[in-house]
Design a protein around this motif. Structure first.
Motif, mmCIF file in Angstrom:
data_model
loop_
_atom_site.group_PDB
_atom_site.id
_atom_site.type_symbol
_atom_site.label_atom_id
_atom_site.label_comp_id
_atom_site.label_asym_id
_atom_site.label_seq_id
_atom_site.Cartn_x
_atom_site.Cartn_y
_atom_site.Cartn_z
ATOM 1 N N CYS A 123 0.771 -1.197 -0.088
ATOM 2 C CA CYS A 123 0.132 -0.176 0.045
ATOM 3 C C CYS A 123 0.924 1.260 0.179
ATOM 4 N N THR A 124 0.724 2.290 -0.839
ATOM 5 C CA THR A 124 1.491 3.429 -1.136
ATOM 6 C C THR A 124 0.960 4.556 -1.079
ATOM 7 N N ARG A 125 1.265 5.748 -0.507
ATOM 8 C CA ARG A 125 0.607 6.923 -0.268
ATOM 9 C C ARG A 125 1.827 7.976 -0.462
ATOM 10 N N HIS A 126 1.692 8.977 -1.217
ATOM 11 C CA HIS A 126 2.627 9.945 -1.369
ATOM 12 C C HIS A 126 3.960 9.443 -1.791
ATOM 13 N N GLY A 127 4.022 8.416 -2.671
ATOM 14 C CA GLY A 127 5.007 7.870 -3.104
ATOM 15 C C GLY A 127 5.908 6.810 -2.173
ATOM 16 N N ILE A 128 5.238 6.627 -0.677
ATOM 17 C CA ILE A 128 5.835 5.756 -0.103
ATOM 18 C C ILE A 128 5.310 4.806 0.212
ATOM 19 N N PRO A 129 5.658 3.371 -0.156
ATOM 20 C CA PRO A 129 5.356 1.835 0.190
ATOM 21 C C PRO A 129 5.361 1.700 1.656
ATOM 22 N N TYR A 130 4.606 2.315 2.401
ATOM 23 C CA TYR A 130 4.520 2.402 3.820
ATOM 24 C C TYR A 130 4.019 1.021 4.471
ATOM 25 N N ARG A 185 -18.949 -12.445 6.723
ATOM 26 C CA ARG A 185 -17.958 -13.013 6.157
ATOM 27 C C ARG A 185 -18.668 -14.400 5.519
ATOM 28 N N ASN A 186 -18.265 -14.705 4.378
ATOM 29 C CA ASN A 186 -18.808 -16.040 3.724
ATOM 30 C C ASN A 186 -17.665 -16.264 2.717
ATOM 31 N N TYR A 187 -16.588 -16.927 3.428
ATOM 32 C CA TYR A 187 -15.286 -17.166 2.581
ATOM 33 C C TYR A 187 -15.514 -18.614 1.739
ATOM 34 N N SER A 188 -15.212 -18.815 0.732
ATOM 35 C CA SER A 188 -14.959 -20.164 0.133
ATOM 36 C C SER A 188 -13.802 -20.854 0.461
ATOM 37 N N ASP A 189 -12.699 -19.988 0.773
ATOM 38 C CA ASP A 189 -11.296 -21.126 0.988
ATOM 39 C C ASP A 189 -10.488 -19.843 2.026
ATOM 40 N N ARG A 190 -9.733 -20.762 3.082
ATOM 41 C CA ARG A 190 -8.864 -20.168 4.107
ATOM 42 C C ARG A 190 -7.846 -21.074 4.226
ATOM 43 N N ARG A 191 -6.646 -20.464 4.021
ATOM 44 C CA ARG A 191 -5.501 -21.285 3.941
ATOM 45 C C ARG A 191 -4.502 -20.458 4.927
ATOM 46 N N ASP A 192 -3.761 -21.353 5.619
ATOM 47 C CA ASP A 192 -2.479 -20.801 6.413
ATOM 48 C C ASP A 192 -1.275 -20.109 5.375
ATOM 49 N N MET A 193 -0.929 -19.152 5.948
ATOM 50 C CA MET A 193 0.371 -18.631 5.163
ATOM 51 C C MET A 193 1.777 -18.792 6.044
ATOM 52 N N THR A 194 2.659 -19.429 5.483
ATOM 53 C CA THR A 194 4.122 -19.613 6.040
ATOM 54 C C THR A 194 4.875 -18.275 5.618
ATOM 55 N N GLY A 195 6.011 -18.396 6.506
ATOM 56 C CA GLY A 195 7.082 -17.363 5.912
ATOM 57 C C GLY A 195 6.659 -15.888 6.070
ATOM 58 N N GLY A 196 5.402 -15.633 6.619
ATOM 59 C CA GLY A 196 4.947 -14.291 6.804
ATOM 60 C C GLY A 196 5.609 -13.433 7.322
ATOM 61 N N LYS A 197 5.521 -12.124 6.713
ATOM 62 C CA LYS A 197 6.337 -10.838 6.998
ATOM 63 C C LYS A 197 5.411 -9.696 6.722
ATOM 64 N N ILE A 198 5.416 -8.867 7.822
ATOM 65 C CA ILE A 198 4.720 -7.502 7.589
ATOM 66 C C ILE A 198 5.881 -6.369 7.691
ATOM 67 N N THR A 199 5.943 -5.386 6.844
ATOM 68 C CA THR A 199 6.587 -4.434 6.827
ATOM 69 C C THR A 199 6.039 -3.139 6.852
ATOM 70 N N LEU A 200 6.622 -2.156 7.972
ATOM 71 C CA LEU A 200 5.979 -0.929 8.099
ATOM 72 C C LEU A 200 6.861 0.186 8.070
ATOM 73 N N ARG A 201 6.953 0.807 7.079
ATOM 74 C CA ARG A 201 7.860 1.682 6.662
ATOM 75 C C ARG A 201 7.542 3.170 7.016
ATOM 76 N N GLU A 202 8.801 3.874 7.546
ATOM 77 C CA GLU A 202 8.242 5.232 8.069
ATOM 78 C C GLU A 202 7.501 6.115 7.012
ATOM 79 N N SER A 203 6.525 6.840 7.218
ATOM 80 C CA SER A 203 5.838 7.623 6.636
ATOM 81 C C SER A 203 5.435 8.808 7.647
ATOM 82 N N PRO A 204 5.493 10.099 7.416
ATOM 83 C CA PRO A 204 5.144 11.141 8.089
ATOM 84 C C PRO A 204 3.551 11.287 7.779
ATOM 85 N N PHE A 205 2.992 10.777 6.722
ATOM 86 C CA PHE A 205 1.474 10.933 6.529
ATOM 87 C C PHE A 205 0.701 9.794 6.864
#
Length: 267
Positions: A131-138, A187-207
């Motif tokens: 997700c990107t705002r003001h050119g920052i993929p925060y 919610r009415n999901y048709s499929d739900r699967r585990d995800m391995t090797g998961g990673k969340i990155t929160l980059r600095e953004s003043p906005f």
């Protein structure tokens, strides 16, 4: 005969309907610092024992009518909490494509939506989204789609928002009533699967300072697809001072230095 489309023409009879959506993407939870959650939650919402952030990064097809659909990417983040004992999450950040989607959610439900650019990239079973705002993929999330999980496919979720109008003459106050609202998502999901090797990155953004809500432990990550229906309701009016210091998160204010958490602890 001429027309004026600044006036509403004939509309279908009946009350408001829930919006029907088709979705695929990533749901995740992570633990952050307890003092962050305590500072993040406005009254009358209460923290739960675990300082948890819930989020979803979804590709959404919104079926606005039988013949019209709108496709967007959308990031939603919430702090797990309760209201009068009922579980839910305080929705402090929403970012997605589409001006009309953003403004309608802000004005009708009080959602803290902002216009953003989203990107989904799948390579085999590996899914990455940004997700990107003001050119920052925060915001960035990624993981590898694995086995089906033993978790519900059909369930309801609730997020809490605040609906208000900023005061014209008095900065930091509001004109008229301030409302606590609840988003009702079926919610009415048709499929739900585990995800391995998961990673969340929160980059600095003043906005969009999500980096102030750090990932201390990734506790779950699922890939989901299927359907969801969204609506909402007003729960109650609240004093404006309960939400006034939190309102800055709805806007781009790179000059805001924020609150020192030690100040809150010492108060």
């Amino acid at each position: 005969m001429s027309r004026l489309r600044y006036r509403q023409g004939p509309t279908p009879a009946g009350g408001p309907e829930m919006l029907r959506n088709s979705v695929y993407g990533i749901r995740a939870t992570y633990n952050t610092d307890r003092e962050v959650i305590e500072a993040l939650l406005p009254k009358p919402l209460e923290p739960v024992e675990n300082p948890e952030i819930w989020l979803q990064m979804m590709h959404v097809t919104m079926h606005v009518s039988e013949t019209q659909a709108i496709e967007i990417g959308a990031l939603t983040m919430a702090a797990t909490c309760t209201y009068e004992g009922a579980p839910g999450g305080y929705c402090f950040h929403m970012a997605m494509e589409g001006e009309s989607i953003v403004t309608s959610g802000r004005e009708r439900f009080g959602e803290p939506k902002k216009i953003a650019q989203t990107h989904f990239e799948r390579n085999g079973d590996t899914l990455r989204a940004t997700c990107t705002r003001h050119g920052i993929p925060y915001f960035e999330i990624e993981g590898t789609i694995g086995d089906k999980v033993d978790a519900p496919l059909k369930f309801d979720e609730h997020l809490f928002c605040y609906k208000a109008l900023m005061a014209i003459e008095t900065p930091g106050e509001f004109d008229g009533d301030v409302y606590l609202t609840r988003l009702n998502w079926e919610r009415n999901y048709s499929d739900r699967r585990d995800m391995t090797g998961g990673k969340i990155t929160l980059r600095e953004s003043p906005f969009d300072p999500l980096a102030d809500i750090p990932v201390r432990e990734l506790t779950s990550m699922n890939y989901v697809e299927g359907g969801t229906r969204t609506g909402g309701q007003i729960l109650r009016a609240v004093p404006g001072e309960w939400i006034a210091e939190h309102w800055v998160g709805r806007f781009d204010n790179p000059t805001n230095v924020g609150l020192e958490l030690k100040q809150l602890q010492d108060a």
